[in-house]
Design a protein around this motif. Structure first.
Motif, short mmCIF file in Angstrom:
data_model
loop_
_atom_site.label_atom_id
_atom_site.label_comp_id
_atom_site.label_asym_id
_atom_site.label_seq_id
_atom_site.Cartn_x
_atom_site.Cartn_y
_atom_site.Cartn_z
N TYR A 79 -16.27 99.68 5.83
CA TYR A 79 -15.88 99.05 4.72
C TYR A 79 -14.18 99.45 4.53
CZ TYR A 79 -20.62 100.17 3.88
OH TYR A 79 -21.88 100.18 3.73
N GLN A 80 -13.49 99.06 5.66
CA GLN A 80 -12.21 99.17 5.64
C GLN A 80 -11.32 98.60 4.56
OE1 GLN A 80 -10.48 99.81 9.47
NE2 GLN A 80 -8.26 100.03 8.85
N ALA A 81 -11.78 97.31 4.73
CA ALA A 81 -10.95 96.31 3.61
C ALA A 81 -11.03 97.10 2.19
CB ALA A 81 -11.46 95.05 3.86
N TYR A 82 -12.41 97.26 1.46
CA TYR A 82 -12.36 97.72 0.43
C TYR A 82 -11.68 99.18 0.17
CZ TYR A 82 -15.78 94.03 -0.96
OH TYR A 82 -16.51 92.80 -1.24
N LEU A 83 -11.97 99.95 1.13
CA LEU A 83 -11.31 101.25 1.07
C LEU A 83 -9.98 101.30 1.27
CD1 LEU A 83 -13.93 102.94 3.50
CD2 LEU A 83 -13.60 103.70 1.03
N ASP A 84 -9.38 100.42 1.97
CA ASP A 84 -7.88 100.43 1.72
C ASP A 84 -7.23 99.88 0.56
OD1 ASP A 84 -7.74 101.50 4.57
OD2 ASP A 84 -7.08 99.49 5.54
N ASP A 85 -7.89 98.93 -0.05
CA ASP A 85 -7.59 98.41 -1.29
C ASP A 85 -7.58 99.25 -2.23
OD1 ASP A 85 -6.93 96.04 -0.31
OD2 ASP A 85 -8.81 94.91 -0.78
N PHE A 86 -8.75 100.21 -2.34
CA PHE A 86 -9.00 101.38 -3.39
C PHE A 86 -7.68 102.37 -3.06
CE2 PHE A 86 -11.62 105.03 -4.64
CZ PHE A 86 -11.42 104.84 -5.98
N TYR A 87 -7.62 103.03 -1.80
CA TYR A 87 -6.37 103.77 -1.63
C TYR A 87 -5.07 103.42 -2.24
CZ TYR A 87 -3.07 106.70 0.67
OH TYR A 87 -1.97 107.75 0.80
N HIS A 88 -4.85 101.89 -1.71
CA HIS A 88 -3.38 101.42 -2.27
C HIS A 88 -3.43 101.54 -3.89
CE1 HIS A 88 -2.38 100.95 1.68
NE2 HIS A 88 -3.06 99.71 1.93
N TYR A 89 -4.59 101.09 -4.35
CA TYR A 89 -4.57 101.05 -6.18
C TYR A 89 -4.20 102.59 -6.61
CZ TYR A 89 -6.82 100.34 -10.64
OH TYR A 89 -7.11 100.27 -11.98
N LEU A 90 -4.99 103.71 -6.11
CA LEU A 90 -4.91 104.83 -6.23
C LEU A 90 -3.30 105.39 -6.16
CD1 LEU A 90 -8.23 106.53 -5.08
CD2 LEU A 90 -7.50 105.97 -7.63
N ALA A 91 -2.86 104.98 -4.93
CA ALA A 91 -1.35 105.43 -4.65
C ALA A 91 -0.38 104.67 -5.16
CB ALA A 91 -1.26 105.47 -3.01
N SER A 92 -0.48 103.42 -5.79
CA SER A 92 0.56 102.72 -6.22
C SER A 92 0.99 103.21 -7.61
CB SER A 92 -0.11 101.23 -6.51
OG SER A 92 -1.16 101.36 -7.48
N GLY A 93 0.39 104.31 -8.24
CA GLY A 93 0.75 104.48 -9.62
C GLY A 93 -0.04 103.66 -10.69
N ILE A 94 -0.67 102.65 -10.40
CA ILE A 94 -1.43 101.88 -11.34
C ILE A 94 -2.17 102.81 -12.31
CG2 ILE A 94 -3.15 100.51 -11.75
CD1 ILE A 94 -2.37 98.84 -9.19
N THR A 95 -2.05 102.45 -13.54
CA THR A 95 -2.88 103.44 -14.55
C THR A 95 -3.90 102.23 -15.37
OG1 THR A 95 -1.35 105.05 -14.80
CG2 THR A 95 -3.14 104.74 -16.60
N TRP A 96 -5.12 102.36 -15.44
CA TRP A 96 -5.79 101.42 -16.24
C TRP A 96 -5.58 101.62 -17.65
CZ3 TRP A 96 -9.72 104.51 -13.59
CH2 TRP A 96 -10.28 105.48 -14.41
N ASP A 97 -5.56 100.45 -18.33
CA ASP A 97 -5.40 100.33 -19.93
C ASP A 97 -6.83 100.18 -20.50
OD1 ASP A 97 -4.81 99.99 -22.68
OD2 ASP A 97 -3.11 98.31 -22.29
N GLU A 98 -7.14 101.08 -21.05
CA GLU A 98 -8.50 101.15 -22.02
C GLU A 98 -8.57 100.16 -22.89
OE1 GLU A 98 -10.32 105.17 -22.37
OE2 GLU A 98 -10.36 105.20 -20.28
N SER A 99 -7.41 99.79 -23.63
CA SER A 99 -7.40 98.68 -24.64
C SER A 99 -7.49 97.31 -24.38
CB SER A 99 -6.06 99.07 -25.34
OG SER A 99 -4.97 98.52 -24.72
N GLN A 100 -7.39 97.06 -23.01
CA GLN A 100 -7.56 95.88 -22.36
C GLN A 100 -8.84 95.14 -22.31
OE1 GLN A 100 -4.62 93.63 -21.50
NE2 GLN A 100 -3.86 95.14 -23.05
N ASP A 101 -9.25 94.03 -22.53
CA ASP A 101 -10.32 93.38 -22.29
C ASP A 101 -10.60 93.08 -20.70
OD1 ASP A 101 -12.73 91.56 -21.92
OD2 ASP A 101 -11.96 90.49 -23.90
N PHE A 102 -11.33 93.79 -20.27
CA PHE A 102 -11.71 93.99 -18.74
C PHE A 102 -12.21 92.67 -18.29
CE2 PHE A 102 -15.64 95.77 -20.09
CZ PHE A 102 -16.60 94.89 -19.31
#
Length: 464
Positions: free
Chosen positions: A424-447
């Protein structure tokens, strides 16, 4: 009785284990296992009741502080009407005893009278006994133990409190037999250092809420049935039990995490069509609407839960999600989203309930599924347990992102050592980069915009 080493040869007959782990009717406080498969298992798998956790448990002030941090009620000058004693080994209650006489136990009494207990069958499923079992398992888990005997008290107003957690209890014959069987089963289970990916089936029931343009909560049961692949969670609003505000997706389970993401997407498309042109924002995360915590529960079958698996899921998944969560997310904890939250299910598997609703992003959804499966297949080889440290538990409950982020590369490198990572490397790498990037999800946004659902069109976007 302190730490003992239990050789694998003792598994050949129960009496052999009993002679090692019980001395003068007391269960050893820590057990180190000598297993033929030791080289393929993490050190963490080879120790039951780590010595450091036992020491913390024996400190009354520290024990109560930890239990309260996990949202568990403790007995402080409480008047107790009756008591329960429960023998726990990891995710199972082995035996239950209840006090026979129901008169009050006064905390200030100079002389406490002798209490008589009677065994309660595990098949008794009253609300009180179910609650007692849940609290006993949670208490042992929260204190970092693998086993122990828990004493609970029922106070006025039927309030249940934790009185004692003993990692080295005095045992009667029933308890001796039960603990020997449980430890034997655990040792035999260690013979399999990993579970093949194809044996593990995943399911999910993530939740979301819908908010009107005026900021009002839309009642999900006005648009969706209670049951069905897109339905309503059981929680109700106010006094009217038919008013159910949470939408719940229930895709069919599958061994393929990618297919599960597709089924989530198909459920969202169906829900979007069902809502028609009703104006609303779809919100996910931990608590996007005040007072309504959301879950991203993950279902497993083909594998049974133990504390080692739950702690691996807590450390390598739930804790890391805090790095990217909306600041408001910590309000969900510890009443919901507490560490080690799970339930056995009728289909023979279990539900891991700690994570919030990861529907806020398809990258997050894909990453959660593949990481959960990777952990479940390989948890016996994973080496780290940062949540054994009370300061890291506090970081989780209070949302201290930096303390958790410092562990991200360490934990991820450990996951990368698993042979299954490359599947599952492609999905796992994307997930790691998401976490490491400093992205914070915004719960007020329409997902829906991140899933490219109408009315947001097909243009691909992602949160920043």
């Amino acid at each position: 009785m302190g730490t003992i080493t239990l050789p694998y040869l003792a598994v050949d007959h129960g009496k052999g284990i009993r002679d090692f782990i019980v001395e003068k009717q007391n269960l050893a406080s820590t057990i180190r296992l000598e297993l033929p498969e030791a080289s393929r298992l993490s050190e963490y798998m080879l120790v039951l009741n780590d010595e450091k956790q036992v020491t913390k448990c024996r400190n009354l002030v520290e024990r109560n502080r930890i239990l309260l941090m996990h949202g568990l009620p403790v007995a402080v000058n409480a008047t107790i009407l009756r008591e329960y004693i429960l023998a726990v080994f990891q995710t199972r209650v082995l035996l239950i005893y209840r006090s026979v006489n129901n008169s009050a136990f006064l905390p200030a009494a100079k002389k406490q009278r002798r209490v008589t207990y009677r065994r309660v069958p595990l098949s008794e499923r009253t609300r009180e006994t179910r609650k007692a079992q849940e609290l006993a398992i949670r208490a042992v888990y929260a204190l970092g133990l693998d086993y122990g005997v828990v004493k609970l008290g029922i106070g006025t107003g039927r309030k249940m409190v934790i009185q004692q957690v003993n990692p080295s209890p005095r045992l009667n014959k029933e308890m001796e037999t039960a603990y020997v069987q449980a430890i034997t089963q655990y040792m035999k289970g260690c013979a399999r250092s990993r579970t093949p990916l194809e044996e593990i089936v995943l399911g999910a029931d993530p939740e979301f809420v819908m908010e009107s343009p005026q900021g009002k909560l839309l009642i999900a049961s006005n648009y969706f049935p209670v049951r069905g692949k897109v339905g309503c969670d059981a929680i109700w609003l106010g006094q009217n039990r038919s008013h159910k505000p949470l939408v719940e997706l229930r895709p069919d389970p599958t061994p393929n995490p990618r297919q599960l993401v597709v089924r989530i997407y198909q459920s969202l498309i169906f829900a979007n069509k069902k809502m028609g042109k009703v104006p609303a924002k779809w919100l996910a995360g931990a608590m996007p609407y005040e007072g309504f915590p959301l879950g991203g529960h993950i279902h497993f079958s083909g594998i049974q839960p133990d504390f080692k698996l739950l702690r691996a899921l807590d450390n390598y998944l739930a804790m890391l999600l805090v790095i990217a969560e909306d600041e408001k997310g910590k309000r969900r904890r510890p009443k919901y989203g507490f560490l080690g939250d799970f339930r056995y299910q009728d289909y023979g598997g279990f539900e891991y309930r700690t994570p919030p609703s990861w529907l806020v992003s398809p990258t997050l959804t894909k990453g959660v599924f593949v990481t959960a499966k990777l952990i479940a297949a390989n948890y016996k080889q994973l080496r780290y347990n940062p949540l054994a440290d009370v300061s890291m538990q506090e970081a989780y409950y209070k949302g201290r992102k930096q303390a958790i982020a410092d562990w991200l590369p360490i934990l991820w490198q450990d996951l990368k050592q698993c042979p299954d990572y490359k599947v599952y490397q492609a999905y796992l790498d994307d997930f790691y980069h998401y976490l490491a990037s400093g992205i914070t999800w915004d719960e007020s946004q329409d997902f829906r915009k991140f899933w490219r659902l109408p009315p947001y069109g097909k243009k691909k976007t992602e949160q920043t």
